[in-house]
Motif scaffolding. Structure first.
Motif, PDB file in Angstrom:
ATOM      1  N   MET A 133      77.810  41.797  28.120  1.00 33.28           N
ATOM      2  CA  MET A 133      77.737  40.967  29.312  1.00 33.28           C
ATOM      3  C   MET A 133      79.055  41.022  30.096  1.00 33.28           C
ATOM      4  N   ILE A 134      78.937  41.174  31.401  1.00 28.96           N
ATOM      5  CA  ILE A 134      80.086  41.166  32.294  1.00 28.96           C
ATOM      6  C   ILE A 134      80.480  39.717  32.586  1.00 28.96           C
ATOM      7  N   VAL A 135      81.774  39.438  32.563  1.00 26.25           N
ATOM      8  CA  VAL A 135      82.285  38.149  33.017  1.00 26.25           C
ATOM      9  C   VAL A 135      83.187  38.392  34.226  1.00 26.25           C
ATOM     10  N   LYS A 136      82.804  37.820  35.344  1.00 27.97           N
ATOM     11  CA  LYS A 136      83.603  37.930  36.566  1.00 27.97           C
ATOM     12  C   LYS A 136      84.257  36.581  36.846  1.00 27.97           C
ATOM     13  N   VAL A 137      85.559  36.600  37.069  1.00 27.10           N
ATOM     14  CA  VAL A 137      86.296  35.401  37.471  1.00 27.10           C
ATOM     15  C   VAL A 137      86.631  35.555  38.944  1.00 27.10           C
ATOM     16  N   CYS A 138      86.155  34.626  39.752  1.00 29.06           N
ATOM     17  CA  CYS A 138      86.260  34.797  41.206  1.00 29.06           C
ATOM     18  C   CYS A 138      87.170  33.736  41.819  1.00 29.06           C
ATOM     19  N   GLY A 139      87.592  34.017  43.045  1.00 26.26           N
ATOM     20  CA  GLY A 139      88.393  33.064  43.792  1.00 26.26           C
ATOM     21  C   GLY A 139      89.851  33.044  43.398  1.00 26.26           C
ATOM     22  N   MET A 140      90.395  34.185  43.019  1.00 26.00           N
ATOM     23  CA  MET A 140      91.796  34.273  42.592  1.00 26.00           C
ATOM     24  C   MET A 140      92.704  34.488  43.800  1.00 26.00           C
ATOM     25  N   ARG A 141      93.925  33.870  43.737  1.00 23.42           N
ATOM     26  CA  ARG A 141      94.845  33.985  44.871  1.00 23.42           C
ATOM     27  C   ARG A 141      96.296  34.179  44.461  1.00 23.42           C
ATOM     28  N   LEU A 142      96.718  33.502  43.397  1.00 25.16           N
ATOM     29  CA  LEU A 142      98.128  33.430  43.043  1.00 25.16           C
ATOM     30  C   LEU A 142      98.502  34.500  42.025  1.00 25.16           C
ATOM     31  N   ALA A 143      99.600  35.192  42.270  1.00 28.15           N
ATOM     32  CA  ALA A 143      99.993  36.323  41.418  1.00 28.15           C
ATOM     33  C   ALA A 143     100.131  35.914  39.955  1.00 28.15           C
ATOM     34  N   SER A 144     100.792  34.793  39.683  1.00 24.95           N
ATOM     35  CA  SER A 144     100.994  34.369  38.297  1.00 24.95           C
ATOM     36  C   SER A 144      99.670  34.013  37.635  1.00 24.95           C
ATOM     37  N   ASN A 145      98.770  33.377  38.384  1.00 16.21           N
ATOM     38  CA  ASN A 145      97.460  33.004  37.862  1.00 16.21           C
ATOM     39  C   ASN A 145      96.593  34.242  37.634  1.00 16.21           C
ATOM     40  N   ILE A 146      96.716  35.213  38.521  1.00 15.17           N
ATOM     41  CA  ILE A 146      96.001  36.480  38.374  1.00 15.17           C
ATOM     42  C   ILE A 146      96.447  37.178  37.084  1.00 15.17           C
ATOM     43  N   ARG A 147      97.743  37.215  36.870  1.00 12.06           N
ATOM     44  CA  ARG A 147      98.289  37.882  35.680  1.00 12.06           C
ATOM     45  C   ARG A 147      97.787  37.206  34.399  1.00 12.06           C
ATOM     46  N   GLU A 148      97.767  35.871  34.401  1.00 12.91           N
ATOM     47  CA  GLU A 148      97.295  35.134  33.226  1.00 12.91           C
ATOM     48  C   GLU A 148      95.795  35.322  33.024  1.00 12.91           C
ATOM     49  N   ALA A 149      95.045  35.282  34.101  1.00 16.52           N
ATOM     50  CA  ALA A 149      93.590  35.417  34.007  1.00 16.52           C
ATOM     51  C   ALA A 149      93.179  36.798  33.519  1.00 16.52           C
ATOM     52  N   GLU A 150      94.037  37.767  33.728  1.00 16.84           N
ATOM     53  CA  GLU A 150      93.737  39.120  33.275  1.00 16.84           C
ATOM     54  C   GLU A 150      93.658  39.195  31.750  1.00 16.84           C
ATOM     55  N   THR A 151      94.265  38.229  31.071  1.00 18.57           N
ATOM     56  CA  THR A 151      94.242  38.205  29.604  1.00 18.57           C
ATOM     57  C   THR A 151      93.168  37.267  29.060  1.00 18.57           C
ATOM     58  N   SER A 152      92.291  36.772  29.924  1.00 17.36           N
ATOM     59  CA  SER A 152      91.312  35.749  29.532  1.00 17.36           C
ATOM     60  C   SER A 152      90.081  36.312  28.835  1.00 17.36           C
ATOM     61  N   GLY A 153      89.907  37.623  28.905  1.00 16.00           N
ATOM     62  CA  GLY A 153      88.694  38.236  28.383  1.00 16.00           C
ATOM     63  C   GLY A 153      87.691  38.580  29.460  1.00 16.00           C
ATOM     64  N   ALA A 154      88.027  38.269  30.714  1.00 13.14           N
ATOM     65  CA  ALA A 154      87.154  38.628  31.836  1.00 13.14           C
ATOM     66  C   ALA A 154      87.132  40.142  32.020  1.00 13.14           C
ATOM     67  N   ASP A 155      86.093  40.607  32.708  1.00 14.14           N
ATOM     68  CA  ASP A 155      85.930  42.042  32.972  1.00 14.14           C
ATOM     69  C   ASP A 155      86.182  42.388  34.445  1.00 14.14           C
ATOM     70  N   LEU A 181      98.297  40.158  50.672  1.00 15.62           N
ATOM     71  CA  LEU A 181      98.224  40.850  49.387  1.00 15.62           C
ATOM     72  C   LEU A 181      99.094  40.129  48.358  1.00 15.62           C
ATOM     73  N   PRO A 182      98.507  39.663  47.239  1.00 23.09           N
ATOM     74  CA  PRO A 182      99.331  39.023  46.206  1.00 23.09           C
ATOM     75  C   PRO A 182     100.348  40.003  45.626  1.00 23.09           C
ATOM     76  N   GLU A 183     101.412  39.460  45.079  1.00 24.69           N
ATOM     77  CA  GLU A 183     102.461  40.306  44.495  1.00 24.69           C
ATOM     78  C   GLU A 183     101.983  41.029  43.248  1.00 24.69           C
ATOM     79  N   TYR A 184     100.913  40.515  42.636  1.00 21.11           N
ATOM     80  CA  TYR A 184     100.357  41.177  41.459  1.00 21.11           C
ATOM     81  C   TYR A 184      98.834  41.214  41.587  1.00 21.11           C
ATOM     82  N   LEU A 185      98.255  42.362  41.242  1.00 20.35           N
ATOM     83  CA  LEU A 185      96.807  42.526  41.182  1.00 20.35           C
ATOM     84  C   LEU A 185      96.432  43.030  39.792  1.00 20.35           C
ATOM     85  N   PRO A 186      95.247  42.722  39.308  1.00 18.19           N
ATOM     86  CA  PRO A 186      94.876  43.128  37.947  1.00 18.19           C
ATOM     87  C   PRO A 186      94.885  44.639  37.773  1.00 18.19           C
ATOM     88  N   GLN A 187      95.419  45.071  36.654  1.00 20.31           N
ATOM     89  CA  GLN A 187      95.516  46.497  36.357  1.00 20.31           C
ATOM     90  C   GLN A 187      94.398  46.975  35.431  1.00 20.31           C
TER      91      GLN A 187
END
Length: 205
Positions: free
Chosen positions: A1-23, A40-46
């Motif tokens: 199952m795909i998990v999408k986390v939507c509505g991201m804006r903040l670079a630090s929150n994006i970086r943390e959410a990338e480790t949440s298990g979302a796809d 453009l946020p300073e960080y985008l998921p890699q």
């Protein structure tokens, strides 16, 4: 199952959410949304697929954001035409078309879009085009017979695990998480998000 986390804006929150298990991670390009990403946020998921969410935007604006954010998918949440989906698909973008479901007949329109999309997303009707925090009647999907996989959205929260564990549809392939996991619009509660995703991915679906 795909998990999408939507509505991201903040670079630090994006970086943390990338480790949440979302796809997948979604970025909203609808100016009336409190989760609108204007710069453009300073960080985008890699390591996650990037999804841009649009509402009745024109082709050139969408393509510009695809290039700027290196989007894997565009999610169209308004009254976009099948022709626009086709043009975006031909340009190499993955296309997710969202539909707000009020009654079973709302599913009939999916047939017009299926040839030009990769995924559908089914959501709760809202004047704000998503982020309502309310769940629609999932029984409406009993009559959905494909041919595309879909994400389930609308009102999902930490309390949704039990109802998700009971939901069945052969075309269901993922969920879209947003307002039910926020500290503030555009800022996710990472511990709650991680706990929920871990539980969801252990369900026998």
């Amino acid at each position: 199952m795909i998990v999408k986390v939507c509505g991201m804006r903040l670079a630090s929150n994006i970086r943390e959410a990338e480790t949440s298990g979302a796809d997948w991670m979604g970025f909203i390009f609808y100016e009336r949304s409190p989760r609108f990403v204007g710069t453009l946020p300073e960080y985008l998921p890699q390591h996650l697929q990037r999804v841009g969410v649009f509402v009745n935007s024109d082709y050139s604006y969408i393509i510009n954001k695809v290039c700027q954010f290196r989007l894997d998918y565009v999610q169209l949440h308004g009254q976009e035409s099948p022709e626009l989906c086709r043009s975006l698909h031909q340009a190499g973008a993955g296309v997710i078309k969202a539909f707000a479901l009020r009654e079973p007949d709302d599913l009939k329109q999916t047939a017009l879009y299926a040839p030009y999309c990769d995924w559908f997303l089914f959501d709760t009707p809202s004047d704000a085009y998503g982020g309502s925090g309310k769940r629609f009647d999932w029984k409406l999907l009993d009559s959905y017979e494909g041919p595309l996989p879909f994400l389930l959205s609308g009102g999902l929260s930490p309390e949704s695990i039990e109802s998700l564990s009971r939901f069945r549809n052969p075309w269901w392939q993922g969920i879209d998480l947003n307002s039910g996991f926020e500290l503030h619009p555009g800022e996710k509660d990472i511990p709650r998000l991680k706990t929920f995703i871990n539980l969801f991915k252990t369900l026998d679906l």
